[in-house]
Design a protein around this motif. Structure first.
Motif, PDB file in Angstrom:
ATOM      1  N   MET A  60       0.845  -1.176   0.000  1.00  8.45           N
ATOM      2  CA  MET A  60       0.000   0.000   0.000  1.00  8.45           C
ATOM      3  C   MET A  60       0.891   1.240   0.000  1.00  8.45           C
ATOM      4  SD  MET A  60      -2.814   1.374   2.805  1.00  8.45           S
ATOM      5  CE  MET A  60      -2.295   0.197   3.983  1.00  8.45           C
ATOM      6  N   LYS A  61       0.619   2.126  -0.880  1.00  6.78           N
ATOM      7  CA  LYS A  61       1.404   3.349  -1.037  1.00  6.78           C
ATOM      8  C   LYS A  61       0.729   4.498  -0.298  1.00  6.78           C
ATOM      9  CE  LYS A  61       1.994   6.205  -4.857  1.00  6.78           C
ATOM     10  NZ  LYS A  61       2.234   6.417  -6.268  1.00  6.78           N
ATOM     11  N   LYS A  62       1.520   5.277   0.413  1.00 10.08           N
ATOM     12  CA  LYS A  62       1.043   6.484   1.099  1.00 10.08           C
ATOM     13  C   LYS A  62       1.763   7.679   0.496  1.00 10.08           C
ATOM     14  CE  LYS A  62      -1.614   4.859   4.352  1.00 10.08           C
ATOM     15  NZ  LYS A  62      -2.992   5.251   4.480  1.00 10.08           N
ATOM     16  N   THR A  63       1.057   8.787   0.369  1.00 10.06           N
ATOM     17  CA  THR A  63       1.643   9.985  -0.209  1.00 10.06           C
ATOM     18  C   THR A  63       1.346  11.176   0.679  1.00 10.06           C
ATOM     19  OG1 THR A  63       1.290   9.106  -2.427  1.00 10.06           O
ATOM     20  CG2 THR A  63       1.693  11.469  -2.255  1.00 10.06           C
ATOM     21  N   MET A  64       2.362  11.993   0.896  1.00  5.98           N
ATOM     22  CA  MET A  64       2.204  13.271   1.581  1.00  5.98           C
ATOM     23  C   MET A  64       2.718  14.341   0.634  1.00  5.98           C
ATOM     24  SD  MET A  64       0.918  12.823   4.660  1.00  5.98           S
ATOM     25  CE  MET A  64       1.288  14.328   5.544  1.00  5.98           C
ATOM     26  N   HIS A  65       2.024  15.454   0.578  1.00 13.97           N
ATOM     27  CA  HIS A  65       2.454  16.602  -0.219  1.00 13.97           C
ATOM     28  C   HIS A  65       2.879  17.685   0.766  1.00 13.97           C
ATOM     29  CE1 HIS A  65       0.952  14.919  -3.964  1.00 13.97           C
ATOM     30  NE2 HIS A  65      -0.057  14.464  -3.238  1.00 13.97           N
ATOM     31  N   VAL A  66       4.108  18.136   0.647  1.00 16.61           N
ATOM     32  CA  VAL A  66       4.662  19.128   1.563  1.00 16.61           C
ATOM     33  C   VAL A  66       4.879  20.430   0.805  1.00 16.61           C
ATOM     34  CG1 VAL A  66       6.582  19.668   3.105  1.00 16.61           C
ATOM     35  CG2 VAL A  66       5.762  17.299   2.909  1.00 16.61           C
ATOM     36  N   THR A  67       4.314  21.505   1.352  1.00 17.98           N
ATOM     37  CA  THR A  67       4.405  22.815   0.718  1.00 17.98           C
ATOM     38  C   THR A  67       5.131  23.779   1.649  1.00 17.98           C
ATOM     39  OG1 THR A  67       2.287  22.420  -0.386  1.00 17.98           O
ATOM     40  CG2 THR A  67       3.062  24.696  -0.307  1.00 17.98           C
ATOM     41  N   TRP A  68       6.109  24.476   1.114  1.00 13.78           N
ATOM     42  CA  TRP A  68       6.852  25.470   1.874  1.00 13.78           C
ATOM     43  C   TRP A  68       5.993  26.701   2.067  1.00 13.78           C
ATOM     44  CZ3 TRP A  68      10.439  29.541  -0.357  1.00 13.78           C
ATOM     45  CH2 TRP A  68      11.172  30.176   0.654  1.00 13.78           C
ATOM     46  N   LEU A  69       5.917  27.204   3.306  1.00 16.08           N
ATOM     47  CA  LEU A  69       5.123  28.384   3.618  1.00 16.08           C
ATOM     48  C   LEU A  69       5.983  29.620   3.884  1.00 16.08           C
ATOM     49  CD1 LEU A  69       2.537  26.733   6.055  1.00 16.08           C
ATOM     50  CD2 LEU A  69       2.280  27.184   3.603  1.00 16.08           C
ATOM     51  N   GLY A  70       7.297  29.477   3.735  1.00 16.62           N
ATOM     52  CA  GLY A  70       8.210  30.568   4.041  1.00 16.62           C
ATOM     53  C   GLY A  70       9.016  30.224   5.287  1.00 16.62           C
ATOM     54  N   GLU A  71      10.117  30.951   5.482  1.00 18.73           N
ATOM     55  CA  GLU A  71      11.059  30.663   6.563  1.00 18.73           C
ATOM     56  C   GLU A  71      11.364  29.162   6.559  1.00 18.73           C
ATOM     57  OE1 GLU A  71      10.430  32.601  10.352  1.00 18.73           O
ATOM     58  OE2 GLU A  71       8.983  33.948   9.408  1.00 18.73           O
ATOM     59  N   GLN A  72      11.237  28.508   7.689  1.00 16.06           N
ATOM     60  CA  GLN A  72      11.398  27.047   7.760  1.00 16.06           C
ATOM     61  C   GLN A  72      10.073  26.410   8.184  1.00 16.06           C
ATOM     62  OE1 GLN A  72      13.804  24.939   6.867  1.00 16.06           O
ATOM     63  NE2 GLN A  72      14.842  26.692   5.983  1.00 16.06           N
ATOM     64  N   ARG A  73       8.993  26.824   7.551  1.00 13.99           N
ATOM     65  CA  ARG A  73       7.641  26.364   7.877  1.00 13.99           C
ATOM     66  C   ARG A  73       7.033  25.680   6.654  1.00 13.99           C
ATOM     67  NH1 ARG A  73       5.561  31.096   9.815  1.00 13.99           N
ATOM     68  NH2 ARG A  73       6.626  30.552  11.749  1.00 13.99           N
ATOM     69  N   TYR A  74       6.395  24.538   6.919  1.00 17.50           N
ATOM     70  CA  TYR A  74       5.823  23.724   5.849  1.00 17.50           C
ATOM     71  C   TYR A  74       4.463  23.198   6.284  1.00 17.50           C
ATOM     72  CZ  TYR A  74      10.703  23.759   4.521  1.00 17.50           C
ATOM     73  OH  TYR A  74      11.967  24.176   4.187  1.00 17.50           O
ATOM     74  N   VAL A  75       3.630  22.942   5.320  1.00 22.85           N
ATOM     75  CA  VAL A  75       2.391  22.231   5.589  1.00 22.85           C
ATOM     76  C   VAL A  75       2.448  20.919   4.811  1.00 22.85           C
ATOM     77  CG1 VAL A  75       1.055  23.401   3.763  1.00 22.85           C
ATOM     78  CG2 VAL A  75      -0.137  22.329   5.690  1.00 22.85           C
ATOM     79  N   ALA A  76       2.188  19.841   5.506  1.00 20.60           N
ATOM     80  CA  ALA A  76       2.149  18.513   4.878  1.00 20.60           C
ATOM     81  C   ALA A  76       0.697  18.078   4.808  1.00 20.60           C
ATOM     82  CB  ALA A  76       2.978  17.531   5.704  1.00 20.60           C
ATOM     83  N   ARG A  77       0.277  17.665   3.620  1.00 20.04           N
ATOM     84  CA  ARG A  77      -1.118  17.221   3.429  1.00 20.04           C
ATOM     85  C   ARG A  77      -1.126  15.803   2.883  1.00 20.04           C
ATOM     86  NH1 ARG A  77      -1.377  22.566   1.716  1.00 20.04           N
ATOM     87  NH2 ARG A  77      -2.818  23.823   2.909  1.00 20.04           N
ATOM     88  N   ASN A  78      -2.034  15.002   3.419  1.00 19.97           N
ATOM     89  CA  ASN A  78      -2.170  13.655   2.878  1.00 19.97           C
ATOM     90  C   ASN A  78      -3.149  13.677   1.708  1.00 19.97           C
ATOM     91  OD1 ASN A  78      -4.729  13.691   4.013  1.00 19.97           O
ATOM     92  ND2 ASN A  78      -4.285  12.151   5.553  1.00 19.97           N
ATOM     93  N   GLU A  79      -3.412  12.516   1.154  1.00 19.03           N
ATOM     94  CA  GLU A  79      -4.237  12.416  -0.057  1.00 19.03           C
ATOM     95  C   GLU A  79      -5.676  12.866   0.153  1.00 19.03           C
ATOM     96  OE1 GLU A  79      -3.471   8.298  -0.541  1.00 19.03           O
ATOM     97  OE2 GLU A  79      -1.736   8.641  -1.815  1.00 19.03           O
ATOM     98  N   THR A  80      -6.158  12.835   1.411  1.00 20.20           N
ATOM     99  CA  THR A  80      -7.539  13.241   1.668  1.00 20.20           C
ATOM    100  C   THR A  80      -7.648  14.642   2.261  1.00 20.20           C
ATOM    101  OG1 THR A  80      -7.508  12.084   3.795  1.00 20.20           O
ATOM    102  CG2 THR A  80      -8.371  10.864   1.897  1.00 20.20           C
ATOM    103  N   GLY A  81      -6.527  15.364   2.351  1.00 19.10           N
ATOM    104  CA  GLY A  81      -6.564  16.761   2.749  1.00 19.10           C
ATOM    105  C   GLY A  81      -6.218  17.075   4.194  1.00 19.10           C
ATOM    106  N   GLN A  82      -6.050  16.062   5.044  1.00 16.73           N
ATOM    107  CA  GLN A  82      -5.637  16.357   6.418  1.00 16.73           C
ATOM    108  C   GLN A  82      -4.230  16.943   6.381  1.00 16.73           C
ATOM    109  OE1 GLN A  82      -7.030  13.303   5.750  1.00 16.73           O
ATOM    110  NE2 GLN A  82      -8.993  13.616   6.754  1.00 16.73           N
ATOM    111  N   GLN A  83      -3.955  17.823   7.314  1.00 20.42           N
ATOM    112  CA  GLN A  83      -2.673  18.501   7.249  1.00 20.42           C
ATOM    113  C   GLN A  83      -1.958  18.547   8.597  1.00 20.42           C
ATOM    114  OE1 GLN A  83      -3.903  22.232   5.573  1.00 20.42           O
ATOM    115  NE2 GLN A  83      -4.093  23.194   7.568  1.00 20.42           N
ATOM    116  N   LEU A  84      -0.666  18.760   8.491  1.00 20.84           N
ATOM    117  CA  LEU A  84       0.232  18.848   9.627  1.00 20.84           C
ATOM    118  C   LEU A  84       1.189  20.000   9.357  1.00 20.84           C
ATOM    119  CD1 LEU A  84       1.618  17.544  12.183  1.00 20.84           C
ATOM    120  CD2 LEU A  84       2.916  16.153  10.563  1.00 20.84           C
TER     121      LEU A  84
END
Length: 138
Positions: free
Chosen positions: A1-25
């Motif tokens: 089973m494959k899992k995917t996270m999409h990580v987006t840089w928000l500036g400085e050293q801050r990122y948002v990680a989102r899974n395939e269904t939109g939950q974020q960290l």
């Protein structure tokens, strides 16, 4: 089973990680932290992974937990890449019929057999599980 996270840089050293269904960290290593650091998130992933297992094992053994908390601490190397060299996972739990032995067995099953995060960590990392029984305060 494959899992995917999409990580987006928000500036400085801050990122948002989102899974395939939109939950974020929020993962944040900037000066004004709004989230946890990458290394803290690794500790949290290990703790929650083992927590899922321990809760389920105790429930299946007819000794469900009434209170449960995990404290996880990582010791990091001084030299880069400053990986964790030792991780201590402390299980603190109570409940009707819960004994140190039953909690120890459930934690051992998780750390040795079921927890995919623990299994994914480099084999050079020593993961120590300690157990503590008693009332849990917030």
């Amino acid at each position: 089973m494959k899992k995917t996270m999409h990580v987006t840089w928000l500036g400085e050293q801050r990122y948002v990680a989102r899974n395939e269904t939109g939950q974020q960290l929020i993962i944040d290593n900037s000066e004004l932290k709004l989230g946890v650091s990458p290394m803290e998130s690794l500790l949290a992933a290990l703790a929650t992974c083992t927590a899922y297992d321990v809760v389920e094992v105790m429930k299946k053994r007819k000794t469900p937990l009434s209170h449960y908390r995990i404290e996880v601490e990582g010791e990091r190397a001084e030299e880069h890449p400053r990986r964790y060299t030792t991780i201590t996972v402390r299980h603190i739990a109570s409940g009707a019929g819960v004994t140190a032995d039953s909690l120890s067995k459930a934690a051992h099953l998780s750390h040795e057999k079921y927890c995919s995060v623990a299994a994914s960590l480099n084999s050079e990392v020593l993961v120590e599980a300690t157990l503590e029984q008693g009332a849990v305060s917030a």
